[in-house]
Design an enzyme around this catalytic site. Structure first.
Site, mmCIF file in Angstrom:
data_model
loop_
_atom_site.group_PDB
_atom_site.id
_atom_site.type_symbol
_atom_site.label_atom_id
_atom_site.label_comp_id
_atom_site.label_asym_id
_atom_site.label_seq_id
_atom_site.Cartn_x
_atom_site.Cartn_y
_atom_site.Cartn_z
ATOM 1 N N GLU A 123 -29.926 -16.237 -43.644
ATOM 2 C CA GLU A 123 -29.226 -15.023 -43.239
ATOM 3 C C GLU A 123 -30.233 -14.010 -42.721
ATOM 4 O OE1 GLU A 123 -25.972 -14.266 -43.342
ATOM 5 O OE2 GLU A 123 -25.067 -15.660 -44.768
ATOM 6 N N ASP A 169 -21.415 -15.249 -35.838
ATOM 7 C CA ASP A 169 -22.792 -14.842 -36.078
ATOM 8 C C ASP A 169 -23.769 -16.002 -35.874
ATOM 9 O OD1 ASP A 169 -21.474 -15.821 -38.576
ATOM 10 O OD2 ASP A 169 -23.402 -15.435 -39.513
#
Length: 192
Positions: A123, A169
C-alpha cells in the site's frame, strides 16, 4: 538454516528494513500457492489526509470508527497488507510475506483467482489517481527488488488490474514506466 533464512534482508517473511507492526488479519497461504505477484495499492485514512495513524489502526483492528465520519462507512472492515509506504518513504510491515494478507479481495490475474493466495501487497499512502512522492517510488523499488530476491516474482500489477471495475488504485497518477525503468524488469512483468 536455508538460504532464505540466512538473507541479510529477511527475518523469515519479515523485511529487516521495515517497521514491524503485526496485524491479526492474515492466514496461511494455500499449499499450492506460488508467491509470484506484487500488488500495488493506494490508501489514506481519512481519504486525502496524510501523516496520521489511521492506516496502521485499520490494519491492526484498532481504528476508532467514531473518530471521523468516513470511518463509519468502513466500520467493521478487517483488512491488511504486507507493506505500507508513507509519503516520506517510511516503510511499515504488517504481515509476514510467508503468510496471506487480506489486501486484494475478489480478484484475478494470470488466469488465477483470489490473488491474496499468491501475492504480496504493498500500500502506498495516497489517493486513487493522485500523484505519489519520489521517496515512495524509491522505497517501492528497493522493496520490490528485495522481494524478488526471495520469491519468484513474475508480475507486478495494481489493485485496479486485478479487480477491474471494483477497484481503481493506485490509478493514473502512478508512474508504472518509472517503476519498470528503475527495477529494470522486462515489460512482460507489468500491466499492459
Amino acid at each position: 538454516m536455508t538460504k532464505a533464512d540466512a538473507s541479510p534482508l529477511w527475518d523469515g517473511g519479515w523485511y529487516r528494513f521495515a517497521r514491524r507492526l503485526a496485524s491479526p488479519n492474515f492466514g496461511p497461504r494455500p499449499a499450492r500457492a506460488q508467491v509470484d505477484l506484487i500488488v500495488v495499492h493506494s490508501i489514506s485514512l481519512p481519504p486525502g489526509e496524510y501523516g496520521g495513524d489511521g492506516v496502521q489502526r485499520l490494519f491492526t483492528n484498532t481504528l476508532d470508527w467514531n473518530a471521523h465520519p468516513y470511518f463509519k462507512t468502513i466500520e467493521g472492515l478487517q483488512v491488511s497488507s504486507h507493506f505500507y509506504v508513507r509519503r516520506g518513504g517510511e516503510l511499515w510491515q504488517f504481515v509476514a510475506c510467508d503468510d496471506r494478507a487480506w489486501h486484494a479481495g475478489p480478484s484475478s490475474w494470470r488466469g488465477r483467482g483470489d490473488c491474496n493466495d499468491d501475492s504480496i501487497g504493498i500500500e502506498l499512502e495516497g489517493l486513487e489517481g493522485g500523484a505519489f512522492e519520489a521517496a515512495q517510488y524509491e522505497t517501492l523499488v528497493q522493496l520490490a527488488a528485495a522481494i524478488a530476491q526471495r520469491w519468484p516474482i513474475a508480475h507486478i500489477a495494481g489493485h485496479e488490474h486485478i479487480a477491474p471495475g471494483r477497484k481503481n488504485d493506485p490509478g493514473p497518477g502512478f508512474d508504472w514506466a518509472r517503476v519498470q525503468r528503475e527495477l529494470a524488469w522486462p515489460k512482460e512483468r507489468f500491466p499492459g
